[in-house]
Design a protein around this motif. Sequence first.
Motif, mmCIF file in Angstrom:
data_model
loop_
_atom_site.group_PDB
_atom_site.id
_atom_site.type_symbol
_atom_site.label_atom_id
_atom_site.label_comp_id
_atom_site.label_asym_id
_atom_site.label_seq_id
_atom_site.Cartn_x
_atom_site.Cartn_y
_atom_site.Cartn_z
ATOM 1 N N ALA A 8 22.630 32.915 0.959
ATOM 2 C CA ALA A 8 22.467 31.631 0.874
ATOM 3 C C ALA A 8 21.209 30.843 0.956
ATOM 4 O O ALA A 8 20.403 31.434 1.580
ATOM 5 N N CYS A 9 20.809 29.911 0.152
ATOM 6 C CA CYS A 9 19.643 29.144 0.253
ATOM 7 C C CYS A 9 19.890 27.887 1.304
ATOM 8 O O CYS A 9 20.830 27.197 1.077
ATOM 9 N N ILE A 10 19.108 27.901 2.360
ATOM 10 C CA ILE A 10 19.350 26.536 3.457
ATOM 11 C C ILE A 10 18.246 25.804 3.241
ATOM 12 O O ILE A 10 17.012 26.154 3.300
ATOM 13 N N GLY A 11 18.523 24.604 2.920
ATOM 14 C CA GLY A 11 17.536 23.377 3.205
ATOM 15 C C GLY A 11 16.581 23.187 1.880
ATOM 16 O O GLY A 11 15.543 22.365 2.117
ATOM 17 N N ALA A 12 16.672 23.840 0.998
ATOM 18 C CA ALA A 12 15.741 23.798 -0.108
ATOM 19 C C ALA A 12 15.741 22.449 -0.673
ATOM 20 O O ALA A 12 14.855 21.934 -0.866
ATOM 21 N N PHE A 13 16.987 21.965 -0.764
ATOM 22 C CA PHE A 13 17.265 20.702 -1.356
ATOM 23 C C PHE A 13 16.659 19.522 -0.447
ATOM 24 O O PHE A 13 15.936 18.382 -1.141
ATOM 25 N N ALA A 14 16.591 19.451 0.842
ATOM 26 C CA ALA A 14 16.189 18.714 1.590
ATOM 27 C C ALA A 14 14.609 18.529 1.294
ATOM 28 O O ALA A 14 14.031 17.502 1.283
ATOM 29 N N LEU A 113 6.871 33.255 -1.355
ATOM 30 C CA LEU A 113 8.185 33.953 -1.745
ATOM 31 C C LEU A 113 7.651 35.364 -2.023
ATOM 32 O O LEU A 113 8.361 36.402 -1.821
ATOM 33 N N ASP A 114 6.788 35.531 -2.940
ATOM 34 C CA ASP A 114 6.173 36.884 -3.338
ATOM 35 C C ASP A 114 5.855 37.807 -2.384
ATOM 36 O O ASP A 114 6.277 38.740 -2.384
ATOM 37 N N GLU A 115 5.259 37.070 -1.327
ATOM 38 C CA GLU A 115 4.745 37.686 -0.269
ATOM 39 C C GLU A 115 5.965 38.213 0.667
ATOM 40 O O GLU A 115 5.874 39.457 1.141
ATOM 41 N N LEU A 116 6.770 37.151 0.879
ATOM 42 C CA LEU A 116 7.979 37.939 1.631
ATOM 43 C C LEU A 116 8.814 38.930 0.766
ATOM 44 O O LEU A 116 9.132 40.121 1.507
ATOM 45 N N LEU A 141 12.832 28.980 -0.755
ATOM 46 C CA LEU A 141 11.755 28.924 -1.502
ATOM 47 C C LEU A 141 12.309 29.101 -3.095
ATOM 48 O O LEU A 141 12.042 28.400 -3.845
ATOM 49 N N ALA A 142 13.127 30.098 -3.107
ATOM 50 C CA ALA A 142 13.391 30.340 -4.469
ATOM 51 C C ALA A 142 14.621 29.258 -5.193
ATOM 52 O O ALA A 142 14.348 29.040 -6.392
#
Length: 600
Positions: A8-14, A113-116, A141-142
């Motif tokens: 899951a993605c967390i917090g991107a929308f914030a 993101l690419d670095e991660l 990020l994604a």
Amino acid sequence: MNRLSALACIGAFALAAACGGAAPDTIAPKPAAPTERPSASKPDAPADAGAAQANANPDDAVIAAYGQRYVDLVVECWPETATTLGLHTRDSELNDRSLEGIHRVTARERELLDELMARFPEKPRASRASFTDLSILEHALAVDIRRTEALRPHETRPDFYTEPLSAIFVIMARDFAPAADRARTALARIEKLPQAVAAAKTNLKNPSRIATQIGIESADGAKGFLDEQSALLVKELPSEKARITAAVRAAKEAYAGYKAWLTKDLLPRSTGQFAAGKPLFEFLTREDYFLTEDADAIHAMGKRVFDDTQQKLTETARRIDPSAKRWSDVVERVKAHHPTMADLLPSYRREVARARQFLVDKDVMPFPPGDILEVIETPQFRRTTIQAAYDQSPPFDPPGAKGFFYVTPAEPQWPRKRQEEWLRENDHGDQVDTAVHEAYPGHHLQQSFSRLHPSVVRKVTGPSIFSEGWALYSEELFAELGYYTDEERLMQLVWTLVRAARVIIDVGLHTRGMTYDEAVKILVDEVHLGRQLALNEVKRYTENPTQPLSYLIGRERIFAMRERMRARDGARFSLKTFHTEVLTRGTVAPGLLEREIFGE
């Protein structure tokens, strides 16, 4: 299944909401999917394992360093968001809403993101907690990048350019520094408002008609808000009165001009669509919320709870009044049981204290150190938008910082009819439910634990599918524990029905061609909300795909997690153990919590 589709993605929308979902004028390709990783299978080593743990989890420190880089990115790219988090190094700045600034932010997101992904092409040698943090980082990020590619809020949301007003409000609302210092940074932000408004005419392309109407309403409210801020600033900075007057005048003129342009120019040509579309909607539920259900299954879940809640409302209403024809008629009568004007604040204080004591007596919930909640009247300049609400202490504020439960009073100068209407909206049953949802064991208790988690990644993020899901779970938990009278249960069920309707409408608006008017009709005819409230609710739903469903679906995922733990632990299961497990891990999507708790 690759890692980005599995976690899951967390917090991107914030972040996207705070900075308009920053996107370049020309969108770059979506990042390639990462290599699949094997699942975690072993629990974390004990905290006192020392060198052995470090050897087993050498990537923990690397992930923590990336977490700090993410925090630094937030402060650099979204200073408005940073303020709300308690990171105050750039409080005098606003988000850069120029196309160049938007392009720069997205480039920085892609770079990190690419670095991660390059650094961790396979599952890291990390503890479960650090693996969760890595998932949060990658998906924050994604998902934000995907949102900006599809939604492009700098082109489609006129209220994106009124959001800086909130950044000024936060500065003045929270007592994190001396009032004069906060006033200086708020003034610096006010001076930058005309620049933010100027970007709108360049950036906005083809919003939906509803989005432009929302923007007009937001711009219209700027004058009153800025006048209120002006009075506060002059009080704290009397020697700067001329500068304050000039800055406020320029900002008011900018927003007045913006409102006129939106009304006369943009509105007639606002023919865009607000619907996110099924592919994006399901991407967000899968990647942002870690749900395995598709949009149709989510809709079915909402409809099931909606029908079940309607039946429970009817049964509860008949226990109160066997002769009642409709549960909504009983609700109208129940609303007559409300406090006096003088007793409004004291009655909320009593209900908050009663809810907390109930938890102590039942011993089903842990309590964190530094649990401080103050129930106070809503500050004057916040009263136009708040009836009763919880204002959490920013996560990066020092431990022990208190939370505030705001209650807006009925004003003595109001006509008697308006006073009565306001008190009816604060009837006894609503007060009970609000205290449970906002305070104990809802938002305040959950956020008090969340602030204690050491992960900076979890401090800077926080998905509504857990925070709102937990608060709604809290309401139903109290029903299970026998807390409510029939009158109180009736009002709690009314708000459960609203949350179930949000699921149906959210999916309908964004994937099934439901119109704005059809959504309003559901809330008016089937949920029995007042028409103006229904209109305002649906406006919000059109701009925030998947957020409205987070309350009920989050609640259902927490209940499912509870049953899984009950099945695992058998006779050893206890509610307090379950609640401790989920509350002490920060605000994390239930899907990631399950992985961290159960170890798959």
